[in-house]
Write a protein that holds these residues in place. Structure first.
Motif, PDB file in Angstrom:
ATOM      1  N   LEU A   1      -1.022  -8.160  -1.856  1.00 11.55           N
ATOM      2  CA  LEU A   1      -0.772  -8.023  -0.418  1.00 11.55           C
ATOM      3  C   LEU A   1      -0.747  -6.569   0.008  1.00 11.55           C
ATOM      4  O   LEU A   1      -0.140  -5.741  -0.653  1.00 11.55           O
TER       5      LEU A   1
ATOM      6  N   LYS B   1       0.838   4.721   6.092  1.00  5.79           N
ATOM      7  CA  LYS B   1      -0.387   4.309   6.794  1.00  5.79           C
ATOM      8  C   LYS B   1       0.069   3.668   8.096  1.00  5.79           C
ATOM      9  O   LYS B   1       1.262   3.378   8.262  1.00  5.79           O
TER      10      LYS B   1
ATOM     11  N   PHE C   1     -12.195   1.216   1.769  1.00  7.27           N
ATOM     12  CA  PHE C   1     -11.489   2.179   0.924  1.00  7.27           C
ATOM     13  C   PHE C   1     -12.318   3.429   0.657  1.00  7.27           C
ATOM     14  O   PHE C   1     -12.323   3.967  -0.444  1.00  7.27           O
TER      15      PHE C   1
ATOM     16  N   CYS D   1       2.799   0.886  -3.733  1.00 13.89           N
ATOM     17  CA  CYS D   1       2.093   0.366  -4.913  1.00 13.89           C
ATOM     18  C   CYS D   1       1.229   1.385  -5.643  1.00 13.89           C
ATOM     19  O   CYS D   1       1.401   1.593  -6.845  1.00 13.89           O
TER      20      CYS D   1
ATOM     21  N   LYS E   1     -12.325   6.015   3.123  1.00 15.89           N
ATOM     22  CA  LYS E   1     -11.988   6.999   4.159  1.00 15.89           C
ATOM     23  C   LYS E   1     -11.099   8.094   3.601  1.00 15.89           C
ATOM     24  O   LYS E   1     -10.039   7.814   3.061  1.00 15.89           O
TER      25      LYS E   1
ATOM     26  N   GLY F   1      -0.779   6.746  -0.628  1.00 19.91           N
ATOM     27  CA  GLY F   1       0.641   6.609  -0.904  1.00 19.91           C
ATOM     28  C   GLY F   1       1.062   5.160  -0.815  1.00 19.91           C
ATOM     29  O   GLY F   1       0.252   4.260  -1.029  1.00 19.91           O
TER      30      GLY F   1
ATOM     31  N   ARG G   1      -7.163  12.032   9.384  1.00 24.97           N
ATOM     32  CA  ARG G   1      -7.622  10.637   9.248  1.00 24.97           C
ATOM     33  C   ARG G   1      -8.917  10.379   9.997  1.00 24.97           C
ATOM     34  O   ARG G   1      -9.304   9.217  10.145  1.00 24.97           O
TER      35      ARG G   1
ATOM     36  N   GLU H   1       0.526  -3.911   2.886  1.00 28.42           N
ATOM     37  CA  GLU H   1       1.496  -3.826   3.966  1.00 28.42           C
ATOM     38  C   GLU H   1       0.735  -3.781   5.283  1.00 28.42           C
ATOM     39  O   GLU H   1      -0.284  -3.125   5.398  1.00 28.42           O
TER      40      GLU H   1
END
Ligand code: UDX
Length: 431
Positions: free
Chosen positions: A151, A319, A247, A258, A249, A255, A404, A153
């Motif tokens: 999962l 994030k 995945f 996990c 970027k 961070g 970002r 977040e």
């Protein structure tokens, strides 16, 4: 589909999502926590985790009589056919996962599990933990199964209900099939395997994702030096189906709860069997380097000296979509900036409490007021729609470092601000 009586031990992020989603699939679920206050709040329908759809699912489950909350693991398992352990496995001494919560619950449940129960480890645990839990339980009639969660977040409910795959591992194939059957309604690809393999899948997947991100952050650095544009490079790479667009970027570093913990744990797992997993070690080191690179860019933006500089910080969560600060790269960058003597004023729409080394304010304009430079560290949608003209008038300097690639370059340019970023030849000129 069989309706099962399920206990979920631990109502943190993974446990509560698991419990509420299993109830929504029709099972009867009792969730337990040691924290009496948390249980009382959940019984009153109060969900403290910021997760789209979770509050509603908890309410639905309770209203349908399929979801209950009790204090203490023993109270939850009295009637259970399957028990999920969703306990924290934080980074312990030396980077290895700390299994004390899992072990103490296993000891506690040893005498009270009903005959023939299946115990499922959902927490991310090192290889061999299922065997260890089985030993601690010491019950011939109780099988242990590993069912790692994947999962994210901010999309945990969706990830649970629409998984890419379900991994179930056990040295007892019948127990593995019983657990897999709980999720049959989801219609997801289900991969059955032995316990050790299932335990390794989570680490292998998360380290791979971390590696992908450190790689792309390194490509961003190269792009700056050779005059290329990282978004074009990743777009070009991502069309290769073996690589994929996700995945890819660049950012201020990865961070969360996990990836940092799991990469460190993987290095320790490898060490424990005499292997130096240099690839994962470099992935971790590259992430620290990325945070330092962001600090270098902020320093450049204020003319080379951070001591005494006022920096506006936009975003603190690791994030967007979460209020989680665990191993947030934003905090790591802020800490480095403060160490060099910068004065930080920070705003995050979901983080309002005081934090060391900075002043946390109530809105973005307060954060940018008098700032010599602004650094955006979390990609909250509301930062895109800020009135950048107003922000520019409040700022003392004119550089916004967008780590970002999140902001509208034209809006900033119109406001007379220079947008600096990662992975581009040079910042867009102001004015
Ligand atoms: C991750 C895994 O994705 C999930 O499968 C696992 O169960 C738990 O760990 P999560 O920690 O919620 O999930 O965050 P994720 O969305 O994966 O992002 C991890 C970090 O990578 C964040 O700091 C994020 O900002 C960063 N990231 C992600 C990037 O910098 N760039 C990207 O393209 C994607």
């Amino acid at each position: 589909m069989f309706v099962r009586r399920i206990a979920v031990v631990g109502t943190g992020y993974v446990g509560l999502t698991t419990g509420a989603c299993l109830a929504s699939l029709g099972h009867r679920v009792v969730c337990a926590d040691v924290d009496a206050l948390k249980v009382a709040r959940l019984r009153a329908g109060q969900v403290d985790i910021l997760e789209p759809g979770l509050t509603e699912l908890v309410a639905e489950g309770r209203a349908a009589g399929r979801l209950e909350f009790v204090e203490g693991a023993r109270a939850a398992v009295a009637d259970a056919e399957v028990v999920f352990l969703c306990l924290p496995t934080p980074m312990g001494a030396g980077g290895a996962a700390d299994l004390s919560a899992v072990e103490s619950v296993a000891r506690d449940l040893r005498a009270v599990l009903p005959y023939g129960t299946v115990v499922v480890c959902k927490s991310t645990v090192p290889v061999g933990t299922s065997t260890r839990v089985a030993e601690l339980l010491g019950r011939e009639d109780v099988a242990v199964v590993s069912n790692p969660e994947f999962l994210r977040e901010g999309s945990a409910v969706r990830d649970f209900l629409h998984p890419d795959r379900i991994v179930v591992g056990s040295d007892s194939p019948t127990a593995a099939e019983r657990v897999a059957a709980l999720f049959a309604k989801l219609g997801a690809p289900t991969v059955l395997m032995d316990a050790a393999s299932a335990e390794l899948v989570k680490y292998a997947a998360n380290c791979f994702l971390a590696m992908k991100l450190s790689y792309v952050n390194a490509i961003a650095e190269l792009c700056e030096l050779v005059g290329a544009d990282v978004s074009a490079v990743t777009d070009g790479m991502g069309h290769d189906r073996r690589i994929g667009q996700s995945f890819l970027k660049p950012g201020p570093g990865w961070g969360g709860s996990c990836l940092p913990k799991d990469t460190h744990a993987m290095v320790r797992i490898a060490e424990s069997v005499g292997v130096d997993f240099g690839l994962v070690r470099s992935t971790i080191e590259a992430n620290r380097r990325q945070q330092r690179r962001v600090v270098d860019k902020v320093r450049d933006a204020v003319g080379g000296v951070l001591a005494g500089a006022r920096i506006g910080v936009l975003g603190l969560a690791f994030k967007a979509g979460t209020n989680d600060l665990r191993d947030s790269p934003a905090l790591a960058v802020a800490e480095l900036l403060a160490l060099e003597g910068a004065t930080l004023t920070a705003y995050d729409p979901e983080v309002r409490r005081p934090l060391p080394g900075m002043t946390v304010v109530e809105d973005a304009y307060l954060a940018v007021r008098d700032a010599d430079a602004v650094v955006l560290l979390t990609e909250w949608p509301e930062f895109r729609t800020l009135d950048w003209g107003r922000a520019a008038a409040l700022m003392s300097g004119s550089v916004v470092l967008d780590t970002r690639d999140h902001l509208d370059v034209d809006a900033l340019r119109r406001a007379g601000l220079a947008r600096h970023g990662l992975g581009r030849r040079q910042p867009a000129a102001a004015g």
